[in-house]
Design an enzyme around this catalytic site. Structure first.
Site, PDB file in Angstrom:
ATOM      1  N   GLU A 178       0.829  -1.225   0.000  1.00  0.00           N
ATOM      2  CA  GLU A 178       0.000   0.000   0.000  1.00  0.00           C
ATOM      3  C   GLU A 178       0.855   1.262   0.000  1.00  0.00           C
ATOM      4  OE1 GLU A 178      -2.831  -0.349   3.233  1.00  0.00           O
ATOM      5  OE2 GLU A 178      -4.168  -1.554   2.012  1.00  0.00           O
ATOM      6  N   GLU A 376      -5.854  -8.162  -1.036  1.00  0.00           N
ATOM      7  CA  GLU A 376      -6.567  -7.947   0.228  1.00  0.00           C
ATOM      8  C   GLU A 376      -7.988  -7.513  -0.077  1.00  0.00           C
ATOM      9  OE1 GLU A 376      -4.844  -5.285   3.161  1.00  0.00           O
ATOM     10  OE2 GLU A 376      -2.819  -5.927   2.619  1.00  0.00           O
TER      11      GLU A 376
HETATM   12  P1  P53 Z   1      -7.071  -2.743   9.546  1.00  0.00           P
HETATM   13  C1  P53 Z   1      -6.073   1.706   6.174  1.00  0.00           C
HETATM   14  C2  P53 Z   1      -6.969   1.716   5.142  1.00  0.00           C
HETATM   15  C3  P53 Z   1      -7.001   0.659   4.269  1.00  0.00           C
HETATM   16  C4  P53 Z   1      -6.131  -0.416   4.398  1.00  0.00           C
HETATM   17  O1  P53 Z   1      -6.805  -2.710   7.982  1.00  0.00           O
HETATM   18  C5  P53 Z   1      -5.224  -0.408   5.419  1.00  0.00           C
HETATM   19  C6  P53 Z   1      -5.203   0.639   6.296  1.00  0.00           C
HETATM   20  C7  P53 Z   1      -4.276   0.653   7.413  1.00  0.00           C
HETATM   21  O2  P53 Z   1      -4.966   0.252   8.546  1.00  0.00           O
HETATM   22  O3  P53 Z   1      -4.322  -1.396   5.576  1.00  0.00           O
HETATM   23  C8  P53 Z   1      -4.425  -2.640   4.958  1.00  0.00           C
HETATM   24  O4  P53 Z   1      -6.175  -3.787  10.095  1.00  0.00           O
HETATM   25  C9  P53 Z   1      -3.121  -3.290   5.280  1.00  0.00           C
HETATM   26  C10 P53 Z   1      -3.232  -4.348   6.330  1.00  0.00           C
HETATM   27  C11 P53 Z   1      -4.387  -4.060   7.246  1.00  0.00           C
HETATM   28  C12 P53 Z   1      -5.658  -4.119   6.431  1.00  0.00           C
HETATM   29  O5  P53 Z   1      -5.618  -3.198   5.383  1.00  0.00           O
HETATM   30  O6  P53 Z   1      -6.730  -1.392  10.034  1.00  0.00           O
HETATM   31  O7  P53 Z   1      -2.375  -3.725   4.183  1.00  0.00           O
HETATM   32  O8  P53 Z   1      -1.989  -4.419   6.975  1.00  0.00           O
HETATM   33  O9  P53 Z   1      -4.462  -4.913   8.324  1.00  0.00           O
HETATM   34  C13 P53 Z   1      -6.910  -3.862   7.228  1.00  0.00           C
HETATM   35  O10 P53 Z   1      -8.505  -3.088   9.720  1.00  0.00           O
END
Ligand code: P53
Length: 478
Positions: A178, A376
């Site tokens: 990201e 993801e």
């Molecule tokens: P969490 C922010 C917005 C979108 C994706 O996020 C993000 C984030 C950072 O939090 O991160 C990605 O755990 C990232 C993962 C993360 C996942 O999205 O905040 O690549 O490490 O865990 C989900 O709910």
């Protein structure tokens, strides 16, 4: 009407990141990473980034779900679901504990030998991110992270070490997770996790972001070049947080504003795919007088180290309004975000927008003409364990099903070239944004709470059996 045609060999799997599940933060000589100095927050309460590890604070990543000690059991569960691939990251601090050593740490390298061997035992293809929010803390403190050109060399040494060691174990790579999160340059979390930058009120965050991100795209391009030398069959991708900006209305000013925000978010992957800066951002950097250190040699490297595919996360879209700012004056895209009245939100207030994923698959295909990989996607939610131990999570199944229906249309009706799908947090892990365990994404439940209590026992949620069926039918039965 919609025939099933997920291609043969489609990479169904799941995704995690080392710092969010491995724990064992000091095992085998591992160094302290930026994730090891982040305390637990919650929805709306940001994680504190402390100056080193401070006694008495709660650092949830230190122990996480101890995947380090449980990886055999966990990979067996992934295999039971039928995973064809598993996306994880290599903790930079297991390989180079401080980041600036000349030689890697053998115990760290060995851990990933064993982990990848365990995957291959079940025919599971590892998909590996090199830098997933895990920069050595020493590089942050001593070098100002990617604010320093020297960090390019440290990253490339790390990348090259991994490429050589795992050249026959790993085919699919991504350089920076990201990389575009820092487009929101006033977000301390993003600046620290993307670039190892700790900013205060006196910093010009935006100028610092353009400089650090430039060094990252150069580091990424150098890594791609080295990787291709080490194994020409490697597939090395960019990885962006695909959050498209929609216009708040059909008013042309809103449409122009959405385009502008997208330009400011997509330039990272534009550079990694095209090998050159897009015109709008190049002009904007000049216009603002930032004068980042971008050399002619860097520009050659960018051209030579372009990526093979576009990996991306997809959780949500965002909506922007021209009423909130002037298109020629905006700096931080987050300033002009408004609510989208057509979308519902998760318990953590993330808009839920399955159609946005089909839109994105088309959008990225049109922009980049490369294979795509959804690395993801998922829903963070609170799960409840029933008295008999079962975990019923229809909300998670519903979310994933709706997204996969749109993915299937993009592949079947729109001709998108999609390599695979790895939903986020296939086993419960520590949330990156909040540090919570209670924000769960998994098909596999892990008994641990936000205070760190729990047996760490693993159990299958209803979604485990649903996803098993999806994989078994290659997406025909959603
Ligand atoms: P969490 C922010 C917005 C979108 C994706 O996020 C993000 C984030 C950072 O939090 O991160 C990605 O755990 C990232 C993962 C993360 C996942 O999205 O905040 O690549 O490490 O865990 C989900 O709910």
């Amino acid at each position: 009407m919609v025939e099933n045609s997920f291609p043969a060999g489609f990479l169904w799997g799941g995704a995690v990141a080392a710092h969010q599940l491995e724990g064992a933060w000091q095992a085998g000589g591992k160094g302290v990473s930026v994730a090891d100095v982040m305390t637990a927050g919650e929805n709306g309460v940001p994680r504190e980034i402390t100056k080193g590890v401070v006694a008495g604070k709660n650092y949830p990543n230190h122990d996480a779900i101890d995947f380090y000690g449980h990886y055999k059991e966990d990979i067996a569960l992934f295999a039971e679901m039928g995973f064809k691939c598993f996306r994880t990251s290599i903790a930079w601090t297991r390989i180079f504990p401080n980041g600036d050593e000349a030689e890697p740490n053998e115990a760290g390298l060995k851990f990933y030998d064993d982990l990848f061997a365990e995957c291959h035992k079940y025919g599971i293809e590892p998909v590996v991110t090199l830098a997933h929010f895990e920069m050595p803390w020493h590089l942050v403190e001593k070098y100002h992270g990617f604010g320093n050109r020297k960090t390019i060399d440290f990253f490339v040494r790390f990348a090259t070490t991994c490429f050589k060691r795992y050249r026959n174990q790993v085919k699919y790579w991504m350089t920076f997770n990201e990389i575009d999160n820092q487009a929101a340059f006033n977000n301390d979390f993003s600046m620290a996790t993307n670039s190892g930058l700790l900013l205060d009120n006196d910093s010009d965050n935006e100028a610092e972001m353009y400089q650090a991100a430039h060094y990252e795209v150069v580091a990424s391009a150098l890594a791609v070049k080295e990787g291709k030398r080490i194994n020409p069959d490697f597939m090395i991708g960019t990885m962006i947080n695909y959050t498209p900006a929609y216009p708040a209305s059909s008013a042309p000013a809103d449409v122009l504003m959405a385009q502008r925000v997208n330009q400011r978010r997509f330039w990272f992957s534009d550079v990694q795919v095209w090998g050159e800066y897009p015109r709008e951002v190049e002009t904007y950097i000049q216009r603002r007088g930032f004068r980042p250190d971008i050399t002619e040699e860097d520009r050659i490297v960018l051209k030579e180290g372009t990526v093979d595919y576009v990996g991306f996360s997809y959780y949500q879209s965002m909506t922007v309004s021209a009423k909130k700012g002037d298109v020629d004056q905006i700096t931080d895209p987050m300033d002009i975000v408004v609510e989208n009245p057509y979308l519902e939100s998760s318990d953590w207030d993330w808009p839920i927008d399955p159609i946005g994923l089909r839109y994105g698959l088309n959008d990225l295909t049109d922009r980049y003409h490369l294979p795509l990989f959804i690395v993801e996607n998922g829903l963070g939610a609170v799960d409840q364990v029933e008295a008999n131990g079962e975990i019923h999570d229809p909300y998670r199944i519903d979310y994933l099903r709706k997204h996969l229906e749109e993915v299937r249309k993009a592949v079947t009706l729109d001709g998108v070239d999609l390599m695979g799908y790895t939903p986020w947090g296939c086993i419960d892990l520590v949330s990156a944004g909040t540090g919570q365990m209670s924000k769960r994404y998994g098909f596999i439940y892990v008994d641990k709470d936000d205070d760190g209590n729990g047996s760490l026992a693993r159990s299958r949620k209803d979604s485990f059996y649903w996803y098993q069926k999806v994989i078994k039918t290659n997406g025909a039965d959603l």
